[in-house]
Design a protein around this motif. Structure first.
Motif, PDB file in Angstrom:
ATOM      1  N   ILE A  27      84.800 -23.609  33.825  1.00 25.33           N
ATOM      2  CA  ILE A  27      83.526 -23.707  34.540  1.00 25.33           C
ATOM      3  C   ILE A  27      83.712 -24.538  35.802  1.00 25.33           C
ATOM      4  O   ILE A  27      84.283 -25.633  35.768  1.00 25.33           O
ATOM      5  CB  ILE A  27      82.445 -24.347  33.646  1.00 25.33           C
ATOM      6  N   GLY A  28      83.206 -24.014  36.917  1.00 23.23           N
ATOM      7  CA  GLY A  28      83.333 -24.721  38.184  1.00 23.23           C
ATOM      8  C   GLY A  28      84.703 -24.528  38.807  1.00 23.23           C
ATOM      9  O   GLY A  28      85.577 -23.847  38.254  1.00 23.23           O
ATOM     10  N   ASN A  29      84.904 -25.136  39.955  1.00 23.32           N
ATOM     11  CA  ASN A  29      86.152 -24.957  40.705  1.00 23.32           C
ATOM     12  C   ASN A  29      87.367 -25.445  39.924  1.00 23.32           C
ATOM     13  O   ASN A  29      88.376 -24.740  39.807  1.00 23.32           O
ATOM     14  CB  ASN A  29      86.043 -25.701  42.038  1.00 23.32           C
ATOM     15  N   ALA A  30      87.278 -26.656  39.353  1.00 20.39           N
ATOM     16  CA  ALA A  30      88.404 -27.193  38.578  1.00 20.39           C
ATOM     17  C   ALA A  30      88.643 -26.355  37.328  1.00 20.39           C
ATOM     18  O   ALA A  30      89.792 -26.071  36.969  1.00 20.39           O
ATOM     19  CB  ALA A  30      88.135 -28.646  38.200  1.00 20.39           C
ATOM     20  N   GLY A  31      87.563 -25.944  36.664  1.00 20.71           N
ATOM     21  CA  GLY A  31      87.699 -25.123  35.462  1.00 20.71           C
ATOM     22  C   GLY A  31      88.385 -23.801  35.743  1.00 20.71           C
ATOM     23  O   GLY A  31      89.225 -23.337  34.957  1.00 20.71           O
ATOM     24  N   ALA A 120      80.117 -27.628  36.710  1.00 19.05           N
ATOM     25  CA  ALA A 120      80.618 -27.905  35.358  1.00 19.05           C
ATOM     26  C   ALA A 120      79.790 -28.983  34.670  1.00 19.05           C
ATOM     27  O   ALA A 120      79.436 -28.853  33.497  1.00 19.05           O
ATOM     28  CB  ALA A 120      82.085 -28.318  35.411  1.00 19.05           C
ATOM     29  N   THR A 121      79.463 -30.047  35.395  1.00 19.04           N
ATOM     30  CA  THR A 121      78.717 -31.156  34.795  1.00 19.04           C
ATOM     31  C   THR A 121      77.349 -30.697  34.315  1.00 19.04           C
ATOM     32  O   THR A 121      76.908 -31.055  33.218  1.00 19.04           O
ATOM     33  CB  THR A 121      78.553 -32.305  35.809  1.00 19.04           C
ATOM     34  N   GLY A 122      76.673 -29.896  35.124  1.00 17.06           N
ATOM     35  CA  GLY A 122      75.353 -29.422  34.735  1.00 17.06           C
ATOM     36  C   GLY A 122      75.385 -28.186  33.862  1.00 17.06           C
ATOM     37  O   GLY A 122      74.517 -27.999  33.000  1.00 17.06           O
ATOM     38  N   GLY A 123      76.389 -27.324  34.064  1.00 14.62           N
ATOM     39  CA  GLY A 123      76.393 -26.025  33.392  1.00 14.62           C
ATOM     40  C   GLY A 123      77.074 -25.966  32.045  1.00 14.62           C
ATOM     41  O   GLY A 123      76.728 -25.126  31.211  1.00 14.62           O
ATOM     42  N   VAL A 142      87.156 -31.869  29.151  1.00 18.27           N
ATOM     43  CA  VAL A 142      86.772 -32.135  30.539  1.00 18.27           C
ATOM     44  C   VAL A 142      87.666 -33.208  31.146  1.00 18.27           C
ATOM     45  O   VAL A 142      88.117 -34.128  30.465  1.00 18.27           O
ATOM     46  CB  VAL A 142      85.292 -32.571  30.640  1.00 18.27           C
ATOM     47  N   THR A 143      87.923 -33.058  32.439  1.00 18.28           N
ATOM     48  CA  THR A 143      88.662 -34.083  33.173  1.00 18.28           C
ATOM     49  C   THR A 143      87.663 -34.971  33.905  1.00 18.28           C
ATOM     50  O   THR A 143      86.610 -34.512  34.356  1.00 18.28           O
ATOM     51  CB  THR A 143      89.634 -33.457  34.184  1.00 18.28           C
ATOM     52  N   LEU A 144      88.008 -36.255  34.017  1.00 20.13           N
ATOM     53  CA  LEU A 144      87.172 -37.219  34.731  1.00 20.13           C
ATOM     54  C   LEU A 144      87.742 -37.445  36.128  1.00 20.13           C
ATOM     55  O   LEU A 144      88.957 -37.368  36.329  1.00 20.13           O
ATOM     56  CB  LEU A 144      87.110 -38.537  33.965  1.00 20.13           C
ATOM     57  N   PRO A 145      86.897 -37.740  37.106  1.00 18.43           N
ATOM     58  CA  PRO A 145      87.360 -37.848  38.499  1.00 18.43           C
ATOM     59  C   PRO A 145      88.384 -38.962  38.697  1.00 18.43           C
ATOM     60  O   PRO A 145      88.400 -39.955  37.971  1.00 18.43           O
ATOM     61  CB  PRO A 145      86.064 -38.162  39.272  1.00 18.43           C
TER      62      PRO A 145
END
Length: 414
Positions: A27-31, A120-123, A142-145
């Motif tokens: 999910i999202g760019n990183a996902g 990703a955080t919201g979805g 999940v990865t953290l920044p």
């Protein structure tokens, strides 16, 4: 003591075994980048992989086959700009029907992404809810920044993790800052992110292998979820692979590669962990001696009271090769997740669990006298109707508020 007899014919045969349809969604760019790396691993061919994003450019660049652009009406296809609420709304939009169809017949759903942004955080919690509505177990990785990405991203990630833990969700969190332990300062920026994505992709594969029903040493999903559901966690990932084609002692080489993994945090991380998840996968040539040596060595690195979950699996895709996966877990004892709703905390300012503290704060609220501010009802105006023609009734312009037309005095309650 009497044994319980279970009628096998009465069991739900429509539900597939856990290993049948393991699905992974980035999910999202990183996902998306993580599942791209996963799709390139030959041993991951048994997984069903998809990507979801709100950014059309990211979707277009992705090389995976199953990819879904959602919430374009909310985001105009340009992403969420780091807005968590926009990410939540976009994933919940009716355009998610393809995502729902993808997960509908799964036996296990693994969600991956980078927290701190919007999509990703919201979805991720929204897609997890879709799966739970269909009685499909969900595991989130999940990865953290990085610390240099700023406090706002880290705060957004931490807040969503806390929200997920309140709903008893299973979350594995991997801090990207672990890369600092092994990478030199001269490592190119894009290479650091690429290495992180590759390690997370291998971890997803390791978790999927750990839960395979036909494992030599099988792990029940409940065992894994129980270890991860004890509270907020801080995790690492260690991956070690070796092939008998390249080395005479593949077990030792795999162990060395594991301990130098970019996202593990070093050998000491295993010693201080509260729990370890260990997965070993090899081909039909994997011997019992190799299995025992690898697992015993990893256990020797653990602390005296470390809880250990171990799984071993034989897979023809790993012929002449072995892979060790370790996820060290440390529970955050200083930041326990409260079950008191946020609204109540803000209302009563609860800092202790004593009844007197609650009563004292309630009394403060009851003694506090609210004052109604005076509204400026002095100017006679037609507001937005000023540039339009008058709407007259019995000679009165009814676009002007009644209390102004009739010059009614407003009682302020004093």
């Amino acid at each position: 003591m009497t044994a319980q007899i279970i009628n096998i014919s009465s069991l739900d045969k429509s539900k597939p075994p856990l290993s049948d349809r393991v699905k992974v969604i980035g999910i999202g760019n990183a996902g998306l980048k993580i599942v791209e790396k996963l799709s390139m691993i030959k041993e991951a061919s048994g997984l069903e992989i998809a990507g979801v994003d709100t950014d059309s450019a990211s979707i277009m660049k992705s090389t995976i086959t199953a990819k879904y652009l959602v919430g374009a009406e909310w985001t105009n296809g340009i992403g969420t700009g780091g807005d968590v609420l926009k990410g939540e709304s976009a994933i919940a939009h009716k355009s998610n029907i393809a995502v729902k169809n993808f997960i509908s017949n799964g036996s296990l759903l693994i969600l991956v992404g980078g927290f701190g942004g919007g999509t990703a955080t919201g979805g991720m919690p929204i897609i997890a809810r879709f799966a739970r509505e269909r009685n499909i177990p969900v595991l989130m990785l999940v990865t953290l920044p990085f610390s240099f990405e700023g406090h706002s991203k880290r705060d957004a990630a931490e807040a969503q993790i806390n929200n997920l833990l309140r709903t008893k969700s299973t979350v594995i969190t991997i801090p990207n800052d672990l890369l600092y332990c092994v990478l030199p300062d001269t490592t190119p920026f894009d290479k650091a992110f690429s290495m992180a994505n590759e390690e997370v992709a291998k971890a997803v594969l390791g978790i999927a292998e750990l839960l395979r029903c036909d494992s030599t040493i099988s792990v029940d999903l409940c065992d894994l979820l129980n270890v991860l559901a004890k509270g907020k966690t801080d995790c690492g990932i260690g991956i070690g692979t070796a092939s008998s084609v390249e080395t005479k002692d593949r077990v030792n080489d795999a162990l060395k590669n594991l301990l130098s993994s970019p996202l593990l945090g070093g050998k000491q991380r295993l010693k201080i962990s509260d729990a370890l998840i260990i997965s070993l996968t090899g081909g039909s040539d994997l011997t019992i001696g190799e299995m025992r040596f690898a697992l015993d060595t990893l256990k020797s690195f653990a602390g005296e009271h470390t809880e250990i979950v171990v799984g071993a699996n034989i897979d023809e895709l790993y012929e002449k090769k072995i892979q060790l996966t370790v996820i060290p877990i440390t529970y955050d004892k200083s930041n326990a997740i409260s079950t008191v709703p946020i609204e109540e905390k803000e209302l009563f300012n609860i800092k202790t669990t004593t009844h007197t503290a609650i009563i004292r704060n309630v009394n403060k609220l009851l003694k506090h006298k609210e004052e109604q501010p005076e509204l400026p009802f002095t100017t006679r105006s037609r507001g937005i109707f000023t540039p339009t023609s008058q709407t007259l009734y019995n000679g009165e312009d009814i676009d002007i508020p009644t209390f102004q037309r009739k010059e009614i005095h407003i009682d302020k309650g004093r």
